[in-house]
Design an enzyme around this catalytic site. Structure first.
Site, PDB file in Angstrom:
ATOM      1  N   LYS A 113      -9.719   5.450   6.304  1.00  0.00           N
ATOM      2  CA  LYS A 113      -8.439   4.810   5.990  1.00  0.00           C
ATOM      3  C   LYS A 113      -8.644   3.561   5.137  1.00  0.00           C
ATOM      4  O   LYS A 113      -9.425   2.686   5.487  1.00  0.00           O
ATOM      5  CB  LYS A 113      -7.690   4.428   7.272  1.00  0.00           C
TER       6      LYS A 113
ATOM      7  N   SER B 139      -2.333   0.713  -4.348  1.00  0.00           N
ATOM      8  CA  SER B 139      -2.877   1.806  -3.550  1.00  0.00           C
ATOM      9  C   SER B 139      -4.270   2.180  -4.031  1.00  0.00           C
ATOM     10  O   SER B 139      -4.548   2.166  -5.235  1.00  0.00           O
ATOM     11  CB  SER B 139      -1.965   3.036  -3.648  1.00  0.00           C
ATOM     12  N   ALA B 140      -5.146   2.534  -3.082  1.00  0.00           N
ATOM     13  CA  ALA B 140      -6.485   3.009  -3.435  1.00  0.00           C
ATOM     14  C   ALA B 140      -6.440   4.419  -4.012  1.00  0.00           C
ATOM     15  O   ALA B 140      -7.424   4.902  -4.556  1.00  0.00           O
ATOM     16  CB  ALA B 140      -7.387   2.982  -2.193  1.00  0.00           C
TER      17      ALA B 140
ATOM     18  N   GLU C 152       0.172  -3.458   4.571  1.00  0.00           N
ATOM     19  CA  GLU C 152      -0.911  -2.481   4.717  1.00  0.00           C
ATOM     20  C   GLU C 152      -0.925  -1.865   6.106  1.00  0.00           C
ATOM     21  O   GLU C 152      -0.419  -2.461   7.059  1.00  0.00           O
ATOM     22  CB  GLU C 152      -2.266  -3.172   4.499  1.00  0.00           C
ATOM     23  N   ASP C 153      -1.539  -0.687   6.213  1.00  0.00           N
ATOM     24  CA  ASP C 153      -1.698  -0.053   7.530  1.00  0.00           C
ATOM     25  C   ASP C 153      -3.162   0.089   7.915  1.00  0.00           C
ATOM     26  O   ASP C 153      -3.467   0.623   8.976  1.00  0.00           O
ATOM     27  CB  ASP C 153      -1.041   1.343   7.535  1.00  0.00           C
TER      28      ASP C 153
ATOM     29  N   THR D 196       0.516  10.588   3.848  1.00  0.00           N
ATOM     30  CA  THR D 196      -0.160  11.811   3.419  1.00  0.00           C
ATOM     31  C   THR D 196      -1.533  11.931   4.071  1.00  0.00           C
ATOM     32  O   THR D 196      -2.389  12.673   3.602  1.00  0.00           O
ATOM     33  CB  THR D 196      -0.300  11.866   1.878  1.00  0.00           C
TER      34      THR D 196
ATOM     35  N   LYS E  92     -10.647  -1.833  -2.136  1.00  0.00           N
ATOM     36  CA  LYS E  92     -10.476  -2.509  -0.859  1.00  0.00           C
ATOM     37  C   LYS E  92     -11.731  -2.264   0.001  1.00  0.00           C
ATOM     38  O   LYS E  92     -12.294  -1.191  -0.077  1.00  0.00           O
ATOM     39  CB  LYS E  92      -9.243  -1.962  -0.130  1.00  0.00           C
TER      40      LYS E  92
ATOM     41  N   ASP F 267       0.878  -1.158   0.000  1.00  0.00           N
ATOM     42  CA  ASP F 267       0.000   0.000   0.000  1.00  0.00           C
ATOM     43  C   ASP F 267       0.924   1.219   0.000  1.00  0.00           C
ATOM     44  O   ASP F 267       2.131   1.094   0.275  1.00  0.00           O
ATOM     45  CB  ASP F 267      -0.872  -0.041   1.261  1.00  0.00           C
ATOM     46  N   LEU F 268       0.392   2.388  -0.266  1.00  0.00           N
ATOM     47  CA  LEU F 268       1.221   3.597  -0.298  1.00  0.00           C
ATOM     48  C   LEU F 268       1.085   4.420   0.982  1.00  0.00           C
ATOM     49  O   LEU F 268       2.059   4.610   1.718  1.00  0.00           O
ATOM     50  CB  LEU F 268       0.842   4.447  -1.518  1.00  0.00           C
ATOM     51  N   ASP F 269      -0.130   4.873   1.236  1.00  0.00           N
ATOM     52  CA  ASP F 269      -0.356   5.768   2.371  1.00  0.00           C
ATOM     53  C   ASP F 269      -0.250   5.047   3.702  1.00  0.00           C
ATOM     54  O   ASP F 269      -0.965   4.075   3.938  1.00  0.00           O
ATOM     55  CB  ASP F 269      -1.743   6.407   2.248  1.00  0.00           C
TER      56      ASP F 269
END
Length: 226
Positions: A50, A122-123, A177-178, A22, A153, A14-16
């Site tokens: 999130k 990433s979403a 993932e977070d 961000t 997701k 995932d990115l964020d």
């Protein structure tokens, strides 16, 4: 499955909250829109957004209105979602490589050295822009655009698409993932789920670390091969 077969063959991020954070910019962008619409919105409510995509986030915000936001047209909702994105794009112009979270570059380098391909799932429709600004494009073999999958997701689509594009069986993939929605997506894809953050919120993950600085290929391998 013997240990030789039980090897990581790809890692999908995932990115964020995993590569950079961000979240504060998403919060500010949604806050501007929510205030304009007269929707209650604070940092606690923002936690519900999130890991889910822009339209799903907007629906949650509109659900705070007395009518639940049921009487707005799709055209109106798309206009608001686009406005939020414009706010966000202005805010993230300040992001650069100094915003990469601790330990992530070391993990990327170790994956490269080990010959393990990496994907981004990433979403965010702004993921490619952020990856360029962070100067980490060279570490990714595939970047999946959320617009190219049917369901966001917690559906597994984006992780399965990344695995397919890398030509790797999902059983040999690790997803990082977070967000709880992201962990569900990874596990629905039949992958090994690594959670970064609060252990209670991410309790369904196969392996959890409190922060990115604790993520290493060696630790993930040990857990994966068990």
């Amino acid at each position: 499955m013997n240990k030789e077969h039980r090897k990581i063959r790809a890692m999908i991020f995932d990115l964020d909250g995993v590569i950079t954070d961000t979240a504060k910019y998403h919060y500010e962008a949604w806050k501007l829109l929510a205030d304009e619409l007269g929707c209650p919105f604070d940092r606690k409510f923002n936690e519900q957004l999130k890991g889910i995509d822009r339209m799903a986030s907007l629906e949650k915000i509109l659900s705070q209105l007395p009518d639940g936001g049921k009487f707005y047209t799709m055209e109106q909702k798309q206009e608001w979602a686009a406005r939020k994105n414009e706010n966000y794009q202005l805010l993230i112009k300040r992001v650069d490589e100094s915003d990469i979270l601790p330990g992530i570059l070391d993990l990327f380098r170790d994956l490269k050295q080990a010959g393990i391909p990496s994907g981004l799932a990433s979403a965010s429709r702004n993921a490619r822009t952020l990856v360029r600004q962070l100067k980490v494009e060279s570490y990714f073999d595939v970047i999946v655009d959320p617009a190219s999958v049917a369901h966001g997701k917690p559906a597994p689509d984006i992780f399965l698409k990344a695995a397919e594009e890398m030509g790797v069986d999902p059983r040999y993939c690790v997803g990082v993932e977070d967000a709880e929605a992201g962990i569900r997506a990874i596990q629905s894809a039949g992958m090994f789920a690594v959670g970064v953050g609060d252990a209670d919120a991410l309790s369904a993950a196969d392996f959890i670390v409190a922060e990115t600085g604790l993520l290493t290929l060696e630790k993930i391998r040990k857990q994966f091969e068990r």
